[in-house]
Design a protein around this motif. Structure first.
Motif, PDB file in Angstrom:
ATOM      1  N   SER A   1       0.821  -1.219   0.000  1.00 35.41           N
ATOM      2  CA  SER A   1       0.000   0.000   0.000  1.00 35.41           C
ATOM      3  C   SER A   1       0.851   1.263   0.000  1.00 35.41           C
ATOM      4  N   PHE A   2       2.104   1.136   0.385  1.00 35.48           N
ATOM      5  CA  PHE A   2       3.009   2.277   0.476  1.00 35.48           C
ATOM      6  C   PHE A   2       3.799   2.516  -0.805  1.00 35.48           C
ATOM      7  N   LEU A   3       3.569   1.708  -1.834  1.00 35.35           N
ATOM      8  CA  LEU A   3       4.445   1.714  -3.006  1.00 35.35           C
ATOM      9  C   LEU A   3       4.465   3.066  -3.715  1.00 35.35           C
ATOM     10  N   GLN A   4       3.312   3.703  -3.858  1.00 30.28           N
ATOM     11  CA  GLN A   4       3.277   4.985  -4.561  1.00 30.28           C
ATOM     12  C   GLN A   4       4.067   6.045  -3.808  1.00 30.28           C
TER      13      GLN A   4
ATOM     14  N   ASP B   1       7.097   8.248  -5.332  1.00 32.15           N
ATOM     15  CA  ASP B   1       7.045   9.709  -5.296  1.00 32.15           C
ATOM     16  C   ASP B   1       8.232  10.310  -4.564  1.00 32.15           C
ATOM     17  N   ASN B   2       8.697   9.630  -3.495  1.00 31.36           N
ATOM     18  CA  ASN B   2       9.706  10.239  -2.619  1.00 31.36           C
ATOM     19  C   ASN B   2      11.137   9.790  -2.901  1.00 31.36           C
ATOM     20  N   GLN B   3      11.296   8.653  -3.578  1.00 33.58           N
ATOM     21  CA  GLN B   3      12.650   8.161  -3.878  1.00 33.58           C
ATOM     22  C   GLN B   3      12.887   8.298  -5.387  1.00 33.58           C
ATOM     23  N   LYS B   4      13.177   9.504  -5.798  1.00 28.82           N
ATOM     24  CA  LYS B   4      13.245   9.802  -7.237  1.00 28.82           C
ATOM     25  C   LYS B   4      14.364   9.056  -7.951  1.00 28.82           C
ATOM     26  N   ASN B   5      15.449   8.741  -7.241  1.00 26.28           N
ATOM     27  CA  ASN B   5      16.582   8.068  -7.882  1.00 26.28           C
ATOM     28  C   ASN B   5      16.515   6.543  -7.775  1.00 26.28           C
TER      29      ASN B   5
END
Length: 300
Positions: free
Chosen positions: A103-106, A110-114
């Motif tokens: 459930s946390f995948l998005q 979004d937060n780990q751009k690299n």
């Protein structure tokens, strides 16, 4: 002369220790450089971890770490910890099941751009009911093979230097899974009874693959006990079974299953969705072999 000799010996000793210290520093710096050269892969939970270990087997410079603890099980409503986030910050690739399991995948995307995120369930046709799409795709051996190939393909794109090795490993593991699937069909296809009551919604893909009919589910979500009306319904379903068998899961309490068994005279067996286990490349295969033996005993 004695004083001069002592001075010379002291200088020689300092040179030896300095040389040793330089060698240690050099080695430490080399280790750090080697560590930075490694490809760090983090997997979301156990079944994806086992699939990825098989794809990366024996490849130098590739490190695989599982994000969650071995006993975590399915990631229903899992909340990421600071330790989880630190693992992802230091990773190059995050391999998840996808299909709604994490459930946390998005938030990770979004937060780990690299961070390169791979969803192993991508392209698999999802089963759905009134509760939504079912993410437990790996419990089907065929879907597990698809996930293995997806992982190998995505890693080959990211790390073309080792592409041949990823593909070779995937091919070897998929061949073992093909043999497993055929053996399981040989054991299950001709069983006289095909109706089963399972613990939770982990087995629809498994049931579809082996032509089983899930007539009831004890707990829709692990840890959520059935209501009195749901319990009555399950008891009625079990009483209608020709082979009175209930299937609990090794990761969760079997209290509700035992309650139903006491009311119906059914026997409680264990089916493993392989969401926990040992750090063993063949863990999935061994668990599925045991599932086939359990079904043979329960549905004969």
């Amino acid at each position: 002369m004695k004083k001069l000799l002592l001075v010379v010996l002291s200088l020689m000793t300092m040179m030896v220790f300095t040389a040793c210290g330089s060698e240690k520093t050099s080695t430490s710096q080399e280790d750090k450089a080697n560590s930075e050269d490694k490809i760090k892969i983090v997997t979301s939970f156990y079944p994806i971890y086992i699939e990825t270990l098989n794809v990366t087997k024996g490849i130098d410079g590739v490190v695989v770490e599982n994000m969650t603890k071995p006993q975590t099980g399915c990631l229903h409503d899992y909340q990421m910890t600071p330790a989880d986030m630190k693992k992802l910050e230091n990773a190059d690739v995050f391999i998840a099941n996808g299909a709604g399991m994490e459930s946390f995948l998005q938030d990770v995307i979004d937060n780990q751009k690299n961070l390169k995120v791979v969803e192993a369930a991508k392209g698999i046709e999802l089963l759905a009911d009134e509760h939504g799409e079912n993410p437990h795709v790996w419990v089907s051996v065929s879907n597990c093979m698809t996930q293995v190939q997806t992982i190998a393909d995505e890693l080959s794109k990211l790390d073309p230097e080792h592409a041949d090795a990823y593909q070779k490993n995937a091919k070897e593991y998929i061949a073992k899974l093909e043999d497993l699937k055929q053996d399981m069909h040989n054991q299950i296809d001709n069983l006289p009874h095909k109706d089963i009551v399972t613990f939770h919604e982990a087995f629809p893909y498994f049931a579809k693959e082996f032509n089983l009919n899930i007539v009831g589910v004890i707990e829709r979500e692990p840890g959520t006990a059935p209501t009195p009306s749901e319990l009555d319904e399950i008891i009625a379903q079990v009483n209608d079974l020709q082979a009175k068998a209930l299937f609990a899961e090794p990761q969760y309490s079997s209290t509700a299953a035992k309650t139903i068994a006491n009311e119906t005279g059914a026997k409680v067996y264990t089916l493993d969705p392989v969401v926990t286990g040992e750090n063993d490349l063949d863990a999935y295969i061994e668990a599925m072999k045991q599932n086939a033996l359990t079904l043979q005993e329960a549905l004969k």
